[in-house]
Scaffold this motif. Structure first.
Motif, short mmCIF file in Angstrom:
data_model
loop_
_atom_site.label_atom_id
_atom_site.label_comp_id
_atom_site.label_asym_id
_atom_site.label_seq_id
_atom_site.Cartn_x
_atom_site.Cartn_y
_atom_site.Cartn_z
N THR A 103 0.84 -1.20 0.00
CA THR A 103 0.00 0.00 0.00
C THR A 103 0.87 1.25 0.00
N LEU A 104 1.95 1.25 0.80
CA LEU A 104 2.87 2.39 0.78
C LEU A 104 3.51 2.54 -0.59
N ALA A 105 3.85 1.42 -1.23
CA ALA A 105 4.52 1.47 -2.53
C ALA A 105 3.62 2.01 -3.64
N GLU A 106 2.35 2.24 -3.33
CA GLU A 106 1.43 2.87 -4.27
C GLU A 106 1.47 4.40 -4.17
N GLU A 107 2.28 4.90 -3.24
CA GLU A 107 2.37 6.35 -3.01
C GLU A 107 3.77 6.86 -3.32
N THR A 108 3.84 8.01 -3.97
CA THR A 108 5.12 8.72 -4.13
C THR A 108 5.24 9.72 -3.00
N ILE A 109 6.25 9.56 -2.15
CA ILE A 109 6.36 10.47 -1.01
C ILE A 109 7.64 11.28 -1.01
N ASP A 110 8.61 10.94 -1.86
CA ASP A 110 9.87 11.69 -1.80
C ASP A 110 9.76 13.08 -2.43
N VAL A 111 9.18 13.18 -3.63
CA VAL A 111 9.11 14.47 -4.30
C VAL A 111 8.26 15.47 -3.51
N SER A 112 7.08 15.04 -3.08
CA SER A 112 6.21 15.94 -2.32
C SER A 112 6.86 16.35 -1.01
N SER A 113 7.61 15.43 -0.40
CA SER A 113 8.28 15.76 0.86
C SER A 113 9.36 16.82 0.66
N GLU A 340 17.93 -2.31 -11.41
CA GLU A 340 18.14 -0.93 -11.83
C GLU A 340 16.96 -0.03 -11.50
N THR A 341 15.97 -0.55 -10.77
CA THR A 341 14.88 0.29 -10.29
C THR A 341 15.47 1.43 -9.46
N PRO A 342 15.13 2.67 -9.75
CA PRO A 342 15.74 3.80 -9.03
C PRO A 342 15.54 3.71 -7.51
N THR A 343 16.51 4.20 -6.78
CA THR A 343 16.42 4.25 -5.32
C THR A 343 15.57 5.46 -4.95
N ARG A 344 14.27 5.23 -4.93
CA ARG A 344 13.32 6.30 -4.70
C ARG A 344 12.23 5.82 -3.74
N LEU A 345 11.49 6.77 -3.20
CA LEU A 345 10.24 6.48 -2.51
C LEU A 345 9.13 6.90 -3.47
N LYS A 346 9.14 6.25 -4.63
CA LYS A 346 8.26 6.62 -5.73
C LYS A 346 7.35 5.45 -6.08
N LYS A 347 6.11 5.76 -6.37
CA LYS A 347 5.10 4.77 -6.69
C LYS A 347 5.58 3.76 -7.73
N LEU A 348 5.31 2.48 -7.46
CA LEU A 348 5.61 1.41 -8.41
C LEU A 348 4.31 0.71 -8.77
N ASP A 349 4.15 0.38 -10.05
CA ASP A 349 2.91 -0.27 -10.45
C ASP A 349 2.85 -1.69 -9.89
N ALA A 350 1.66 -2.29 -9.92
CA ALA A 350 1.43 -3.57 -9.27
C ALA A 350 2.34 -4.67 -9.81
N GLU A 351 2.53 -4.73 -11.13
CA GLU A 351 3.37 -5.78 -11.70
C GLU A 351 4.82 -5.63 -11.26
N GLN A 353 5.92 -4.22 -8.50
CA GLN A 353 5.95 -4.64 -7.09
C GLN A 353 6.01 -6.15 -6.97
N GLU A 354 5.15 -6.83 -7.70
CA GLU A 354 5.06 -8.28 -7.59
C GLU A 354 6.32 -8.96 -8.10
N ARG A 355 6.93 -8.41 -9.13
CA ARG A 355 8.17 -9.00 -9.62
C ARG A 355 9.32 -8.80 -8.62
N LEU A 356 9.38 -7.65 -7.99
CA LEU A 356 10.40 -7.43 -6.96
C LEU A 356 10.21 -8.41 -5.81
N ILE A 357 8.98 -8.62 -5.38
CA ILE A 357 8.70 -9.57 -4.30
C ILE A 357 9.04 -10.99 -4.74
N ASN A 358 8.63 -11.36 -5.95
CA ASN A 358 8.95 -12.69 -6.46
C ASN A 358 10.46 -12.92 -6.52
#
Length: 390
Positions: A103-113, A340-351, A353-358
């Protein structure tokens, strides 16, 4: 242990952190969760998913984390008491860990912060802490983590780096401490603040200033900086600046050490930027890679020397290098792109996310069955079968 990034003959004679103590730990199972923003946060979720299925999660005695790994670790620690164990496996791990983190990974919090942090009376760090409170931790403090002294669960150690003293600042339930400054026993520090300090990526989210003027500091042996100016308002940055694997608190306490490394791969660039903002970011990435490489060499050298038992797996690892006959397969091209996914607190789409978890699940399974639990049966499926890795 075999670690594909370093050939045995090329391994320098580096000693693991504090391994020259007269007595090495004879018990304890420790887990290190590296930094790496949302990428690492989700990669570690996959590893924890597999450790739970194998029965190793319940046996953990210490979990040390930095940066993005601290988001995952703190979420697990906060909900540890609510895990429902059956046969040594938590049946509701997905509900209490996976779902909140995703749920957190659905939010971009770095830029707004960063943008809101330019306003008066606030900072980027305070805005990140606000987001962590809103989405994960509420008003929980470090005292909400399990009490390892009474057997409630492992000790969780959330690591940041002190910009004032240049060493590790540790947050845990029994104490918060900088070995040069002192200790705060049973700290009531907000869990969101501890994780924010741990994940204060330089330069844009750093420093995070923690107000400890009301804390009760204790001076212990070795403290040399005990004046009020060292203990009032502490400026902290990402834990990975000092130790990107979160290795030290686990290595010094555990006979078996598991290391999950979600640190990203810095892509080659034939024409690196010359302007100071982008060049600074590039330089920081190079420094981060070097710190991680040295810690990896320390750990792998310690495994090979028999100083510790354990396993290392990384987001940049290759399944074939572990030489496990029945390992699950993954495309090197696909896993490299995940690294190579950027080191960000930036929203990631569902697929994504699931590939990173897998991927975290699969490579953890490979390393653990190769080096720690050889009699473990291979899994019959990934957590998200439709998010294929091959």
């Amino acid at each position: 242990m075999q670690e594909p990034s370093f050939h045995p003959d090329a391994l320098p004679d580096l000693q693991p952190v504090h391994d020259l103590a007269e007595e090495q730990p004879t018990t304890g199972l420790g887990l290190c969760l590296s930094g790496g923003g949302y990428r690492a946060m989700l990669f570690h979720v996959g590893g924890l998913w597999r450790l739970n299925e194998s029965g190793l999660l319940k046996d953990l005695t210490r979990v040390s984390s930095v940066s993005g790994g601290s988001i995952t670790a703190a979420t697990l620690g906060l909900h540890w008491g609510g895990l429902q164990w059956e046969g040594g496996v938590a049946k509701n791990l997905e509900e209490l860990l996976v779902t909140p983190v995703r749920t957190l990974a659905e939010e971009t919090i770095d830029v707004s912060s960063v943008l809101k942090g330019m306003l008066p009376f606030t900072s980027a760090g305070k805005r990140v802490a606000h987001a962590y409170r809103e989405h994960l931790f509420g008003e929980a403090t470090l005292q909400a983590l399990p009490d390892d002294a009474s057997g409630e669960g492992p000790r969780f150690v959330i690591c940041a780096t002190s910009l004032e003293t240049g060493v590790l600042f540790r947050f845990s339930r029994p104490y918060a401490a900088d070995y040069r400054v002192g200790m705060i026993y049973e700290p009531e520090i907000a869990l969101a603040d501890a994780v924010t300090a741990s994940s204060a990526f330089p330069p844009v989210l750093s420093p995070f200033e923690l107000d400890l003027r009301e804390a009760k500091w204790e001076t212990v042996e070795g403290n040399t900086l005990v004046a009020p100016e060292w203990r009032d308002q502490i400026k902290l940055t990402d834990g990975g600046v000092y130790d990107n694997l979160g290795l030290e608190p686990v290595w010094n306490s555990s006979a078996t050490v598991l290391i999950s490394d979600g640190g990203g791969r810095t892509s080659d660039d034939p024409d690196p930027p010359g302007d100071w903002p982008r060049q600074t970011i590039r330089v920081l990435k190079v420094i981060d890679n070097q710190v991680r490489a040295l810690r990896k060499r320390q750990a792998v050298g310690g495994f090979r020397a028999g100083l510790r038992r354990g396993a290392y797996w990384g987001i940049g690892s290759h399944v074939a290098d572990f030489e496990l006959p029945d390992a699950l397969d993954a495309s090197i091209e696909l896993t490299r792109s995940l690294a190579e996914t950027p080191t960000r607190l930036k929203k990631l789409d569902a697929e994504h996310q699931e590939r990173l978890i897998n991927w975290g699940y699969l490579i953890c399974d490979t390393a653990v069955r190769k080096w720690v639990k050889a009699d473990e049966e291979p899994p019959d499926r990934l957590p998200y079968p439709e998010a294929r890795l091959g």
